[in-house]
Design an enzyme around this catalytic site. Structure first.
Site, PDB file in Angstrom:
ATOM      1  N   ASP A  86       0.673  -1.205   0.013  1.00 38.10           N
ATOM      2  CA  ASP A  86      -0.023   0.030  -0.101  1.00 38.10           C
ATOM      3  C   ASP A  86       0.967   1.256  -0.057  1.00 38.10           C
ATOM      4  O   ASP A  86       1.944   1.388   0.585  1.00 38.10           O
ATOM      5  CB  ASP A  86      -0.949   0.006   0.981  1.00 38.10           C
ATOM      6  CG  ASP A  86      -0.339  -0.168   2.527  1.00 38.10           C
ATOM      7  OD1 ASP A  86       0.637  -0.734   2.553  1.00 38.10           O
ATOM      8  OD2 ASP A  86      -0.756   0.136   3.510  1.00 38.10           O
ATOM      9  N   GLU A 144      -0.429  -2.207   4.771  1.00 39.13           N
ATOM     10  CA  GLU A 144       0.209  -2.099   6.011  1.00 39.13           C
ATOM     11  C   GLU A 144       0.236  -0.894   6.879  1.00 39.13           C
ATOM     12  O   GLU A 144       0.533  -0.933   8.161  1.00 39.13           O
ATOM     13  CB  GLU A 144       1.723  -2.151   5.381  1.00 39.13           C
ATOM     14  CG  GLU A 144       2.909  -2.552   6.745  1.00 39.13           C
ATOM     15  CD  GLU A 144       3.228  -1.265   7.458  1.00 39.13           C
ATOM     16  OE1 GLU A 144       3.189  -1.341   8.715  1.00 39.13           O
ATOM     17  OE2 GLU A 144       3.202  -0.035   7.008  1.00 39.13           O
ATOM     18  N   GLU A 145       0.005   0.070   6.183  1.00 33.38           N
ATOM     19  CA  GLU A 145       0.037   1.518   6.876  1.00 33.38           C
ATOM     20  C   GLU A 145      -1.317   1.812   7.690  1.00 33.38           C
ATOM     21  O   GLU A 145      -1.979   2.488   7.318  1.00 33.38           O
ATOM     22  CB  GLU A 145       0.002   2.641   5.778  1.00 33.38           C
ATOM     23  CG  GLU A 145       1.453   2.541   4.764  1.00 33.38           C
ATOM     24  CD  GLU A 145       2.601   3.001   5.499  1.00 33.38           C
ATOM     25  OE1 GLU A 145       2.656   3.470   6.852  1.00 33.38           O
ATOM     26  OE2 GLU A 145       3.684   3.096   4.919  1.00 33.38           O
ATOM     27  N   ARG A 184      18.507  -6.633  14.032  1.00 32.42           N
ATOM     28  CA  ARG A 184      19.103  -6.740  15.458  1.00 32.42           C
ATOM     29  C   ARG A 184      18.363  -8.098  15.882  1.00 32.42           C
ATOM     30  O   ARG A 184      17.079  -8.233  15.507  1.00 32.42           O
ATOM     31  CB  ARG A 184      19.117  -5.786  16.106  1.00 32.42           C
ATOM     32  CG  ARG A 184      17.692  -5.231  16.666  1.00 32.42           C
ATOM     33  CD  ARG A 184      17.672  -3.776  17.370  1.00 32.42           C
ATOM     34  NE  ARG A 184      18.569  -3.912  18.416  1.00 32.42           N
ATOM     35  CZ  ARG A 184      18.196  -4.372  19.570  1.00 32.42           C
ATOM     36  NH1 ARG A 184      17.183  -5.175  19.809  1.00 32.42           N
ATOM     37  NH2 ARG A 184      19.101  -4.301  20.703  1.00 32.42           N
ATOM     38  N   HIS A 367       7.227   8.648   4.448  1.00 29.52           N
ATOM     39  CA  HIS A 367       5.915   9.532   4.645  1.00 29.52           C
ATOM     40  C   HIS A 367       6.044  11.164   4.475  1.00 29.52           C
ATOM     41  O   HIS A 367       5.310  11.784   5.141  1.00 29.52           O
ATOM     42  CB  HIS A 367       5.480   9.325   6.378  1.00 29.52           C
ATOM     43  CG  HIS A 367       5.048   7.827   6.441  1.00 29.52           C
ATOM     44  ND1 HIS A 367       4.209   7.577   7.557  1.00 29.52           N
ATOM     45  CD2 HIS A 367       5.536   6.832   5.950  1.00 29.52           C
ATOM     46  CE1 HIS A 367       4.077   6.080   7.253  1.00 29.52           C
ATOM     47  NE2 HIS A 367       4.903   5.566   6.267  1.00 29.52           N
TER      48      HIS A 367
HETATM   49 ZN   LIG Z   1       5.264   3.551   6.429  1.00 32.63          ZN
HETATM   50 ZN   LIG Z   2       6.562   0.944   5.447  1.00 30.97          ZN
END
Ligand SMILES: [Zn+2]
Ligand SMILES: [Zn+2]
Length: 401
Positions: A86, A144-145, A184, A367
């Site tokens: 997305d 995902e956002e 990590r 963003h």
């Molecule tokens: Zn993002």
């Molecule tokens: Zn992202």
């Protein structure tokens, strides 16, 4: 894999560089928001179909696409490789040849590059099917956002399309040095929850405050008091954040309003710290409101859990990353307070998530309308994803129940 074959893979990944850039730019021009990625899904399907995968599923979690490549003789659990699909509601700056063609929409987090790299890995692996020892899932995830698409894909049964035993994902990062892999073991990205509070008092003339119940002063006190949550309730050796980003009340300087509202976010890296934040934030807000004689409407919006890398999987991913970019370019990074829903995959199966540097410290951040990635790193990502499928971690009884 024998050394010869490693060099072949590297060369082949490099040779794909033109395609990887072209795919990324095609996707960049046509950004779509979470669960609206219909054109994106069709594009992915069109690129995956000629690869002759054993299975190609559409509509997983609405707009997700999953390709399955089966090993000739599978000798262990399958490996899932994930890319998110997305874009964001941002207007991209003008001037790039591949600028977004959709007003107010932009791939401003690099998910276009993630899809390109996973298409690259699917291409590399479909050419070397004979070397595969495990089945591979190419998981293109919507939303995902903030939409929790990963969780929805799991609920939709993506982990059952093959016997998935390991999960891996990459995130391009524009402010990290190009061509470095950074990860990590343990917590990598934060858990995120949002909270909203509306203080309800009784408005009136600002010159006659004794006849009112002032929700604005109470809300302001609560915002300030929330800064004691991390300082006084969280172990100083643990990391946590409580921030209020919205505070709204009133219409004129001589009117005490009826209501005041604020909206904030909390971040943490461990479930026990997360539970402490949730509890104390609510107590502070409700207690402050009660002390002022206000009513309060409190809402918690549960966000993503923390991205926590499995120790063995992270070590394995680092080792393979060194084969791709050399020892000096694999860096153990500190945890980052951003959130990512790959955490749902990592809560379901052992695995690891890593950043792939695609710029440098002076580049615009994620963003933002100026965001961009250094496309020259895309072959590195495709190569690492392919290696993770070709060389799964040695079985070590790490499987979670
Ligand atoms: Zn993002
Ligand atoms: Zn992202």
């Amino acid at each position: 894999m024998p050394a010869m074959s490693q060099d072949e893979l590297k060369g082949r990944a490099e040779a794909l560089s033109g395609d990887l850039t072209a795919w990324r730019r095609d996707l960049h021009r046509r950004p779509e928001l979470g669960f609206e990625e219909h054109e994106t899904a069709a594009y992915l399907k069109a690129r995956l179909e000629p690869l002759g995968l054993d299975e190609l599923r559409e509509g997983v979690a609405q707009t997700g696409v999953v390709g399955v490549l089966r090993a000739p003789e599978s000798r262990g659990p399958a490996v899932l490789l994930r890319a998110d699909m997305d874009a964001l509601p941002i207007q991209e700056v003008e001037g790039r040849p591949y600028v977004s063609e959709i007003p107010g929409r932009m791939h401003a987090c690099g998910h276009d590059g993630h899809m390109s790299m996973l298409l690259g890995a699917a291409t590399l692996l479909s050419e070397r099917r004979g070397d595969l020892k495990r089945d591979v899932l190419f998981c293109f995830q919507p939303g995902e956002e903030g939409f929790g698409g990963a969780d929805k894909m799991i609920q939709d049964g993506v982990l059952d399309l093959a016997d998935v035993g390991e999960v891996y994902g990459l995130h391009l990062w524009s402010t990290m040095k190009s061509g470095t892999f950074q990860l990590r073991p343990g917590p990598l990205m934060a858990a995120q929850d949002e909270f909203e509070a509306t203080f309800v008092g009784r408005g009136g003339h600002a010159a006659l405050p004794h006849q009112t119940i002032d929700p604005l002063v109470a809300a302001a006190q609560a915002v300030a008091a929330l800064q004691t949550v991390v300082a006084r309730a969280v172990d100083p050796l643990e990391a946590a954040v409580v921030s209020v980003g919205v505070l709204e009340a009133g219409t004129a300087c001589n009117i005490i309003p009826d209501t005041a509202r604020f909206h904030g976010t909390m971040r943490s890296f461990r479930e026990d710290v997360r539970a402490t934040l949730r509890r104390r934030v609510q107590e502070v807000i409700e207690g402050t409101a009660a002390a002022a004689g206000c009513k309060v409407d409190y809402k918690l919006h549960k966000g993503y859990p923390a991205v926590v890398n499995d120790g063995a999987a992270a070590a394995h991913m680092s080792e393979l990353a060194r084969d791709v970019v050399g020892d000096d370019n694999v860096i153990e990074c500190p945890p980052m307070a951003c959130a990512e829903d790959f955490s749902y995959f990592l809560n379901a199966r052992p695995g690891a998530f890593a950043f792939l540097g695609a710029g440098g410290p002076d580049r615009p951040g994620h963003h933002t309308p100026e965001f961009d990635i250094d496309e020259s790193v895309l072959p590195r990502g495709a190569e690492l994803l392919a290696r993770l499928a070709l060389q799964p971690a040695a079985p070590s009884g790490r499987a979670r129940s």
